[in-house]
Design an enzyme around this catalytic site. Structure first.
Site, PDB file in Angstrom:
ATOM      1  N   ASP A  70     -65.369   0.511  69.410  1.00 57.19           N
ATOM      2  CA  ASP A  70     -64.279  -0.456  69.301  1.00 57.19           C
ATOM      3  C   ASP A  70     -63.028   0.338  68.918  1.00 57.19           C
ATOM      4  OD1 ASP A  70     -62.411  -2.394  68.356  1.00 57.19           O
ATOM      5  OD2 ASP A  70     -64.075  -3.798  68.070  1.00 57.19           O
ATOM      6  N   ILE A  71     -62.009   0.293  69.769  1.00 57.87           N
ATOM      7  CA  ILE A  71     -60.855   1.170  69.518  1.00 57.87           C
ATOM      8  C   ILE A  71     -60.048   0.743  68.288  1.00 57.87           C
ATOM      9  CG2 ILE A  71     -60.687   2.043  71.876  1.00 57.87           C
ATOM     10  CD1 ILE A  71     -58.341   0.132  72.356  1.00 57.87           C
TER      11      ILE A  71
ATOM     12  N   ALA B 283     -58.591  -2.908  76.706  1.00 55.90           N
ATOM     13  CA  ALA B 283     -57.481  -3.772  76.297  1.00 55.90           C
ATOM     14  C   ALA B 283     -57.973  -5.195  76.100  1.00 55.90           C
ATOM     15  CB  ALA B 283     -56.386  -3.781  77.367  1.00 55.90           C
TER      16      ALA B 283
ATOM     17  N   ASP C 121     -47.095  -3.791  84.392  1.00 59.40           N
ATOM     18  CA  ASP C 121     -45.772  -4.234  84.878  1.00 59.40           C
ATOM     19  C   ASP C 121     -45.155  -5.265  83.938  1.00 59.40           C
ATOM     20  OD1 ASP C 121     -47.916  -5.922  85.579  1.00 59.40           O
ATOM     21  OD2 ASP C 121     -46.823  -6.818  87.248  1.00 59.40           O
TER      22      ASP C 121
ATOM     23  N   TYR D   7     -48.590 -10.075  75.370  1.00 57.46           N
ATOM     24  CA  TYR D   7     -49.325  -8.999  76.053  1.00 57.46           C
ATOM     25  C   TYR D   7     -48.364  -7.870  76.455  1.00 57.46           C
ATOM     26  CZ  TYR D   7     -51.773  -6.654  79.911  1.00 57.46           C
ATOM     27  OH  TYR D   7     -52.324  -5.722  80.760  1.00 57.46           O
TER      28      TYR D   7
ATOM     29  N   LYS E 214     -48.198  -3.814  75.106  1.00 59.78           N
ATOM     30  CA  LYS E 214     -48.237  -2.637  75.989  1.00 59.78           C
ATOM     31  C   LYS E 214     -46.969  -1.796  75.815  1.00 59.78           C
ATOM     32  CE  LYS E 214     -52.172  -2.993  78.250  1.00 59.78           C
ATOM     33  NZ  LYS E 214     -53.183  -1.926  78.241  1.00 59.78           N
TER      34      LYS E 214
ATOM     35  N   TRP F 297     -51.445  -6.416  88.831  1.00 57.18           N
ATOM     36  CA  TRP F 297     -52.178  -7.363  89.687  1.00 57.18           C
ATOM     37  C   TRP F 297     -53.496  -6.753  90.177  1.00 57.18           C
ATOM     38  CZ3 TRP F 297     -48.655 -10.733  93.324  1.00 57.18           C
ATOM     39  CH2 TRP F 297     -47.563 -11.221  92.606  1.00 57.18           C
TER      40      TRP F 297
END
Ligand SMILES: NC(=O)c1ccc[n+]([C@@H]2O[C@H](COP(=O)([O-])OP(=O)(O)OC[C@H]3O[C@@H](n4cnc5c(N)ncnc54)[C@H](OP(=O)(O)O)[C@@H]3O)[C@@H](O)[C@H]2O)c1
Length: 264
Positions: free
Chosen positions: A18-19, A42, A84, A107, A111, A132
């Site tokens: 688990d990061i 993620a 993106d 989200y 990032k 996508w």
């Protein structure tokens, strides 16, 4: 994983490491002593991130920083998968790697903040922004569209969000190339060409030979918890500078449909 032919690869999920657990991440890095660590892990549920921001930041930002710290400790290079959605979508021409980040969702913020912190820990890390994603072996947009097209009379799909569909296999191949060429900095990795979700859905249904009509609708009609950028086409200039050309998204879709047929 199969794209890494000839390399020793350790694939880990959240049960292995688990990061969010910095000590566990360092232990795994010390045991495996990798040349490269690819962080694909993620909390990627974009709408879920709006209601669980603490979890989103803990995994997507702080977890990624834990992995970067472990990479630094064992002298590994790091490639981080970003999105993106770090952009606001107000442009009308493809986003270049140096365009300012201005995420509109939790989200996207996780990032964007991860990217900034990772470069502080590891200035020579590689951030691969993609978009996508679709592929066999899990839920994805083409799979959902095909299932709905089989059970509904017509499909309504948003026609005012434009981006670049990306086949996971093509992304994986490019990640391997980026690692093998010791890439650093931000790279935009998507299939070539762009479309709206409506145009993507129409091509999915057409390619699969299904007659169900697909109708364009506005984002406003399909309200979701997280804001999505209206335009998040990523420029291929950074890839081209490395001598990498990605296949077009319709070509990728054709290969996905063939693979999906074989795995059903
Ligand atoms: N999907 C897209 O359209 C898209 C677009 C741009 C960028 N990306 C990025 O691409 C990457 C892959 O996306 P995806 O859609 O394939 O995501 P996904 O299917 O949800 O996979 C996420 C992975 O992360 C692991 N994970 C979650 N929490 C973790 C934790 N605390 N510690 C360790 N592992 C954890 C999950 O493992 P478990 O199954 O064990 O929980 C799972 O294997 C992500 O970094 C995502 O942000 C995705």
């Amino acid at each position: 994983m199969s794209e890494w032919s000839g390399d020793g690869v350790t694939g880990l999920d959240s049960r292995d490491a688990d990061i969010r657990d910095a000590q566990r991440v360092i232990k795994v890095a010390q045991e495996t002593r990798p040349d490269w660590i690819v962080v694909a892990a993620a909390y990627a549920d974009v709408d879920g991130c709006e209601t669980n921001p603490d979890l989103a930041f803990a995994v997507n930002r702080d977890g990624a920083v834990n992995v970067a710290a472990a990479a630094k400790q064992v002298g590994a290079r790091l490639l981080f998968l970003s999105s993106d959605y770090v952009f606001d979508g107000n442009k009308t021409t493809p986003y270049e790697t140096g365009d300012p980040r201005n995420p509109q969702s939790v989200y996207g913020r996780t990032k964007a903040e991860a990217e900034i912190r990772l470069f502080k820990v590891l200035p020579d890390c590689c951030v691969a922004r993609t978009s996508w994603l679709f592929g066999t072996g899990g839920k994805c947009f083409p799979d959902t569209i095909l299932k709905l097209a089989a059970s509904r009379e017509a499909l309504d799909v948003v026609d005012d969000q434009r981006g670049c569909p990306t086949f996971a296999i093509d992304l994986a191949r490019t990640i391997v190339r980026l690692c093998r060429t010791n890439a650093t900095g931000i790279v935009h990795v998507t299939n070539a060409g762009d479309c709206t979700w409506f145009e993507f859905a129409r091509e999915i249904v057409r390619s699969a030979g299904i007659a169900t009509p697909v109708r364009p609708v506005s984002t406003q009609r399909m309200a979701r918890p997280a804001a999505r950028p209206a335009y998040s086409v990523l420029s291929a200039a950074s890839l081209h500078a490395l001598g990498i050309e990605m296949p077009s998204w319709p070509d990728a879709l054709r290969r996905y449909l063939e693979q999906r047929q074989l795995t059903r």
